[in-house]
Write a protein that holds these residues in place. Sequence first.
Motif, short mmCIF file in Angstrom:
data_model
loop_
_atom_site.label_atom_id
_atom_site.label_comp_id
_atom_site.label_asym_id
_atom_site.label_seq_id
_atom_site.Cartn_x
_atom_site.Cartn_y
_atom_site.Cartn_z
N GLY A 1 -6.34 11.25 37.92
CA GLY A 1 -5.19 10.56 38.50
C GLY A 1 -4.17 11.53 39.04
N GLU A 2 -3.34 11.01 39.94
CA GLU A 2 -2.33 11.86 40.54
C GLU A 2 -1.11 11.98 39.63
N THR A 3 -0.37 13.06 39.82
CA THR A 3 0.81 13.33 39.02
C THR A 3 2.05 12.89 39.78
N THR A 4 2.93 12.15 39.08
CA THR A 4 4.20 11.71 39.64
C THR A 4 5.33 12.22 38.75
N ILE A 5 6.36 12.78 39.39
CA ILE A 5 7.56 13.19 38.66
C ILE A 5 8.74 12.38 39.19
N VAL A 6 9.40 11.67 38.28
CA VAL A 6 10.63 10.97 38.60
C VAL A 6 11.77 11.80 38.02
N TYR A 7 12.68 12.27 38.88
CA TYR A 7 13.75 13.16 38.42
C TYR A 7 15.12 12.64 38.84
N ASN A 8 16.15 13.31 38.30
CA ASN A 8 17.54 12.91 38.57
C ASN A 8 17.75 11.44 38.18
N ALA A 9 17.19 11.07 37.03
CA ALA A 9 17.30 9.70 36.52
C ALA A 9 18.16 9.69 35.26
N LYS A 10 18.75 8.56 34.97
CA LYS A 10 19.37 8.32 33.67
C LYS A 10 18.26 7.78 32.78
N VAL A 11 17.65 8.66 32.00
CA VAL A 11 16.50 8.27 31.18
C VAL A 11 17.00 7.55 29.93
N VAL A 12 16.60 6.30 29.79
CA VAL A 12 17.11 5.43 28.72
C VAL A 12 16.07 5.31 27.61
N THR A 13 16.50 5.57 26.39
CA THR A 13 15.71 5.22 25.20
C THR A 13 16.62 4.40 24.29
N HIS A 14 16.09 3.96 23.17
CA HIS A 14 16.91 3.16 22.27
C HIS A 14 18.00 3.97 21.59
N THR A 15 17.90 5.30 21.67
CA THR A 15 18.90 6.15 21.02
C THR A 15 19.99 6.63 21.97
N GLY A 16 19.82 6.41 23.26
CA GLY A 16 20.83 6.86 24.20
C GLY A 16 20.32 6.96 25.61
N CYS A 17 21.15 7.53 26.46
CA CYS A 17 20.85 7.65 27.88
C CYS A 17 21.29 9.04 28.34
N ARG A 18 20.39 9.81 28.94
CA ARG A 18 20.76 11.14 29.42
C ARG A 18 20.04 11.45 30.73
N GLN A 19 20.66 12.31 31.53
CA GLN A 19 20.08 12.67 32.81
C GLN A 19 18.81 13.48 32.57
N GLY A 20 17.75 13.17 33.31
CA GLY A 20 16.52 13.92 33.08
C GLY A 20 15.41 13.52 34.02
N TRP A 21 14.21 13.96 33.68
CA TRP A 21 13.02 13.69 34.49
C TRP A 21 11.85 13.36 33.58
N VAL A 22 10.87 12.65 34.15
CA VAL A 22 9.66 12.25 33.43
C VAL A 22 8.47 12.47 34.34
N GLU A 23 7.42 13.07 33.80
CA GLU A 23 6.17 13.30 34.53
C GLU A 23 5.09 12.38 33.96
N ILE A 24 4.35 11.70 34.85
CA ILE A 24 3.26 10.85 34.40
C ILE A 24 1.98 11.21 35.14
N LYS A 25 0.85 11.06 34.44
CA LYS A 25 -0.46 11.31 35.04
C LYS A 25 -1.51 10.64 34.17
N GLY A 26 -2.52 10.07 34.81
CA GLY A 26 -3.62 9.47 34.06
C GLY A 26 -3.19 8.33 33.16
N GLY A 27 -2.11 7.65 33.53
CA GLY A 27 -1.70 6.48 32.77
C GLY A 27 -0.81 6.77 31.59
N VAL A 28 -0.43 8.05 31.38
CA VAL A 28 0.43 8.39 30.25
C VAL A 28 1.54 9.33 30.69
N VAL A 29 2.55 9.44 29.83
CA VAL A 29 3.60 10.43 30.03
C VAL A 29 3.04 11.79 29.66
#
Length: 451
Positions: free
Chosen positions: A3-31
């Motif tokens: 699978g191809e690799t996608t990077i989403v950057y300059n995002a407000k990454v939200v989890t249940h513990t908070g929200c911080r500026q960051g990026w996430v890389e995904i490939k093959g159906g997983v982070v």
Amino acid sequence: MLGETTIVYNAKVVTHTGCRQGWVEIKGGVVTERGGGTECPARHADKYLDAKGAFLMPGLVDSHVHFREPGLESKGTIRSESLAAVAGGVCTVFDMPNTVPATTTVARLTEKMLMAQWNGCYTRYHALLGITPGGLCELKKLETDRAAAVKLFLGTSTGAMAAPEGQELEDIFRYCADHALPIIVHAEDNDIIAANTAAAIAQYGSADKIPVSMHQAIRSREACLKASARAVELAERFGTRLHLAHISTADEVRQLLTEGSSVGKLITAETTPLYLDPILAHETNRTSLHKVNPAIKTPADAEALRNALYTGAIDTIGTDHAPHLLSEKKLPGITAASGAPSIQFALPLMLSYLQPEKIVEKMTVGPAAVFDLACNINFGVGQPADMTLVREVEPYYITYSDVLSTCAWTPFAGREIRHRVERTWVAGKEVWNNGPTQGFAANINISIARK
């Protein structure tokens, strides 16, 4: 890893513990990696997406939907309603059994799962087995280590699915306890509702003359509390994992539910955006379009339910997405159909009165804990690449022309909102980009595995 690799950057990454500026890389159906900051990381990828400060949230889990297929396709189909789901940031759904025919056998359950695959479901998909009189035999055929839950109607609602009684009901609770299988319960007391209905007919003459405003009094808080208390008593007696669906009253919160983390709880509970909404809590803002079972209650109840999200007494939010034809909703008096389509606009609406972290807690982390799902809860490496990008925009009004559900209406028409779901990925595949994406793969609707 394929699978191809996608990077989403300059995002407000939200989890249940908070929200911080960051990026996430995904490939093959997983982070595959994540990090902080506003800059694009110096990593090779096939696609780079500048989120420009939008919220990047784990894909939501809606553990209470009615997608109407089979038998009620004029109201909605698995394909149409799952498209509405991803347009609302929802990546996993639990589809309820009150279709035509009802999903009360393992054979029909299997057929429904195949329908989702053949007809092109956009989300991950769990169909639930409904337990009716004589249903213990079918329950024993179910592969309980793979099933997320089963559904029981302790109180008749749309579809008129009766509950087992007496010894069989006790045996079902005992069997589910022995197999660590959660029971999702619709809890309203039929006798109380019947008595209230008879009194209203005596007052007004017929059901079609009873004002829809009486729905709240007919399907009363007493009916909810009595049935919920009965379900809790059975669960505690046999050690059964019980999930109370669509809690609508402060009474149930105070008397039956426990605050704190969902992990390890025997009794958990769900509420819906319709019961939480501070505008719909006022009866003068409701019409037959907002008639649902259980009925929406009062501003005090809505406030208590919102508070319960923060104390942990309420563990999950499910939309109870239930399309009906507009003609059915406009029938006179209390003959108007109960249920409303809400999955497409629930997230943008809730962002007007809930923090994004709380929504993730109750629509991703909570369902994962209650139903033992291996979800993307915090963008950890190896977690499923189910996620949604939600942007704050200039205020706009919801209209019927926005609706993707087959029924073509929404109870939220005319509401002003400030957020829009821009993109949604399921298993790493972008299925929504301000519209359904081209080249959609129909086989993404695999169930999130139980741990």
